[in-house]
Design a protein around this motif. Structure first.
Motif, PDB file in Angstrom:
ATOM      1  N   ASP A 207       0.858  -1.184   0.000  1.00 19.60           N
ATOM      2  CA  ASP A 207       0.000   0.000   0.000  1.00 19.60           C
ATOM      3  C   ASP A 207       0.893   1.232   0.000  1.00 19.60           C
ATOM      4  OD1 ASP A 207      -2.215  -1.638   0.193  1.00 19.60           O
ATOM      5  OD2 ASP A 207      -2.470  -1.353   2.351  1.00 19.60           O
ATOM      6  N   SER A 208       0.401   2.324  -0.552  1.00 17.54           N
ATOM      7  CA  SER A 208       1.201   3.548  -0.564  1.00 17.54           C
ATOM      8  C   SER A 208       1.262   4.164   0.829  1.00 17.54           C
ATOM      9  CB  SER A 208       0.610   4.562  -1.542  1.00 17.54           C
ATOM     10  OG  SER A 208      -0.513   5.223  -0.969  1.00 17.54           O
ATOM     11  N   ASP A 209       2.233   5.026   1.031  1.00 18.59           N
ATOM     12  CA  ASP A 209       2.224   5.852   2.226  1.00 18.59           C
ATOM     13  C   ASP A 209       0.987   6.749   2.164  1.00 18.59           C
ATOM     14  OD1 ASP A 209       4.653   4.759   2.871  1.00 18.59           O
ATOM     15  OD2 ASP A 209       5.833   6.466   2.162  1.00 18.59           O
ATOM     16  N   PRO A 210       0.389   7.067   3.306  1.00 20.56           N
ATOM     17  CA  PRO A 210      -0.770   7.974   3.268  1.00 20.56           C
ATOM     18  C   PRO A 210      -0.353   9.383   2.881  1.00 20.56           C
ATOM     19  CG  PRO A 210      -0.123   7.520   5.539  1.00 20.56           C
ATOM     20  CD  PRO A 210       0.707   6.621   4.668  1.00 20.56           C
ATOM     21  N   VAL A 211      -1.296  10.124   2.318  1.00 20.49           N
ATOM     22  CA  VAL A 211      -1.076  11.543   2.039  1.00 20.49           C
ATOM     23  C   VAL A 211      -2.056  12.344   2.888  1.00 20.49           C
ATOM     24  CG1 VAL A 211      -0.278  11.076  -0.301  1.00 20.49           C
ATOM     25  CG2 VAL A 211      -2.688  11.595   0.071  1.00 20.49           C
ATOM     26  N   SER A 212      -1.785  13.607   3.050  1.00 18.04           N
ATOM     27  CA  SER A 212      -2.640  14.453   3.878  1.00 18.04           C
ATOM     28  C   SER A 212      -4.002  14.642   3.231  1.00 18.04           C
ATOM     29  CB  SER A 212      -1.981  15.815   4.090  1.00 18.04           C
ATOM     30  OG  SER A 212      -2.881  16.726   4.693  1.00 18.04           O
ATOM     31  N   VAL A 213      -5.046  14.711   4.072  1.00 21.27           N
ATOM     32  CA  VAL A 213      -6.388  14.961   3.559  1.00 21.27           C
ATOM     33  C   VAL A 213      -6.459  16.328   2.878  1.00 21.27           C
ATOM     34  CG1 VAL A 213      -7.334  16.035   5.647  1.00 21.27           C
ATOM     35  CG2 VAL A 213      -8.844  14.683   4.160  1.00 21.27           C
ATOM     36  N   GLU A 214      -5.509  17.201   3.208  1.00 15.83           N
ATOM     37  CA  GLU A 214      -5.444  18.508   2.550  1.00 15.83           C
ATOM     38  C   GLU A 214      -5.105  18.383   1.074  1.00 15.83           C
ATOM     39  OE1 GLU A 214      -2.627  20.748   4.763  1.00 15.83           O
ATOM     40  OE2 GLU A 214      -3.908  20.952   6.539  1.00 15.83           O
ATOM     41  N   ASN A 215      -4.604  17.225   0.673  1.00 18.46           N
ATOM     42  CA  ASN A 215      -4.271  16.983  -0.736  1.00 18.46           C
ATOM     43  C   ASN A 215      -5.428  16.385  -1.526  1.00 18.46           C
ATOM     44  OD1 ASN A 215      -1.593  17.908  -0.515  1.00 18.46           O
ATOM     45  ND2 ASN A 215      -0.935  15.947   0.323  1.00 18.46           N
TER      46      ASN A 215
END
Length: 366
Positions: A207-215
């Protein structure tokens, strides 16, 4: 001694909005649209119920959700809050997250929102299965183009078009192609088509690293036709914005899977060239793909999910695709052969005033 496990860090740089759906949808009773701030506030329903229970409003809220009254059922959540004197200060603790509205038509009524995949902390990420599925299709197309079995595949695919049920259409033919290309391990006492013979079992994607919900940004689906005309579709998707890096790990067990870095990058180049020459080039506003460009997730379109163009010539692939899509309910693809491309629309969206294809990314292997 050299390890048989090859580890790579992979970066997907989004050059278009990327949508990988969770299968859940938010309707107008689950979020608030702030037209001035151009953002959507999404609620944690459990926390909302707890807060409303303290205000003795749960019965009224259930009636609202069920829409038992015509006028009540049409109200947006913010209107129901105002009617019941629930202030912004009251509901702020119930929020899960907020999402940028992007460029969707704010003057329209609220629409259902397709949620993207998120972890337990409501952080967006891309499942390894989605990334592997994309790379599997690319590698399958690359290998299929070189295969000596194409004559047999053509016959089987053409015969499979008579299948009445859309869901079963070409399923056995697809399995046959994947078996011929990927099921090469020849393990004892197991049929060739069995998944344990699949060389891609040694192609392991995290799985990918998470990204910010701001993105995240909300993107409206837009069909763009050959003549450039556009049709806005009443579908909103939570997408990862353009210009975001999505990182994940790729491990290849070389004792099972023979693909190396060069194979993957050559396959990506081949797939992009084929996709442009056979499909994208029919839309005059489309750019030629970069060498490392891929298309990931929902909304990318039929041509990025199949290997038909690696098996048939351009006209035959258009004819086959038209027949497949024509079997769908409310299809408008029956005349695609005359138009010279199938499907005859490009799935796009707008962000920051610019038109984008869904799912377009650049892939780098390190």
């Amino acid at each position: 001694m050299e390890s048989f496990l090859k580890h790579y860090e992979v970066v997907l740089h989004t050059t278009g909005p990327v949508f990988v759906g969770s299968g859940k949808q938010l309707d107008k009773k689950e979020y608030i649209l702030d037209r001035q701030k151009k953002e959507v506030s999404v609620f944690h329903l459990g926390k909302m119920y707890e807060g409303l229970e303290k205000r003795h409003l749960t019965d009224k809220f259930q009636q609202y959700l069920l829409g038992n009254e015509k006028i009540l059922g049409r109200k947006m959540l913010i209107e129901w809050f105002r009617d019941n004197r629930v202030s912004e200060t009251d509901y702020e603790p119930w929020l899960r997250y907020k999402v940028d509205c992007g460029d969707f038509m704010l003057q329209k009524g609220t629409l259902a929102i397709a949620e993207c995949v998120k972890n337990a902390n409501d952080q967006p990420y891309i499942p390894g299965s989605s990334i592997k599925g994309m790379l599997r299709t690319i590698l399958l197309a690359y290998c299929a183009e070189k295969s000596n079995n194409k004559v047999l595949w053509k016959t089987q695919i053409s015969g499979g078009l008579d299948e009445k049920k859309q869901k079963r259409l070409l399923s056995s033919q697809k399995q046959m192609i994947e078996s011929d290309v990927f099921h090469l391990l020849q393990r004892k006492a197991v049929k060739t088509e069995n998944a344990v013979n699949d060389i891609m079992s040694g192609f392991i994607v995290s799985d990918s690293d998470p990204v910010s919900v701001e993105n995240l940004v909300l993107c409206q689906k837009i069909d763009v036709f050959l003549d450039g005309k556009q049709n806005d579709i009443n579908i909103l998707r939570e997408c990862i914005k353009p210009e975001i890096d999505i990182r994940f790990q790729l491990t290849i067990d070389s004792g099972i899977c023979p693909f190396v870095k060069d194979d993957i990058m050559q396959a990506i180049d081949y797939f992009g060239d084929q996709y442009y020459n056979r499909f994208l080039s029919k839309f005059s506003f489309s750019d030629y793909p970069k060498e490392n460009e891929v298309w990931l997730g929902g909304g990318c379109g039929f041509a990025t999910k199949t290997v038909l163009h690696s098996i048939f010539d351009e006209r035959q692939a258009t004819k086959i695709t038209s027949k497949i899509l024509s079997k769908k309910k409310d299809s408008h693809n029956a005349k695609d052969v005359q138009l010279g491309v199938s499907p005859h629309v490009l799935k796009c969206t707008k962000y920051a005033g610019k038109m984008y294809q869904f799912g377009k990314c650049e892939l780098q292997l390190f």
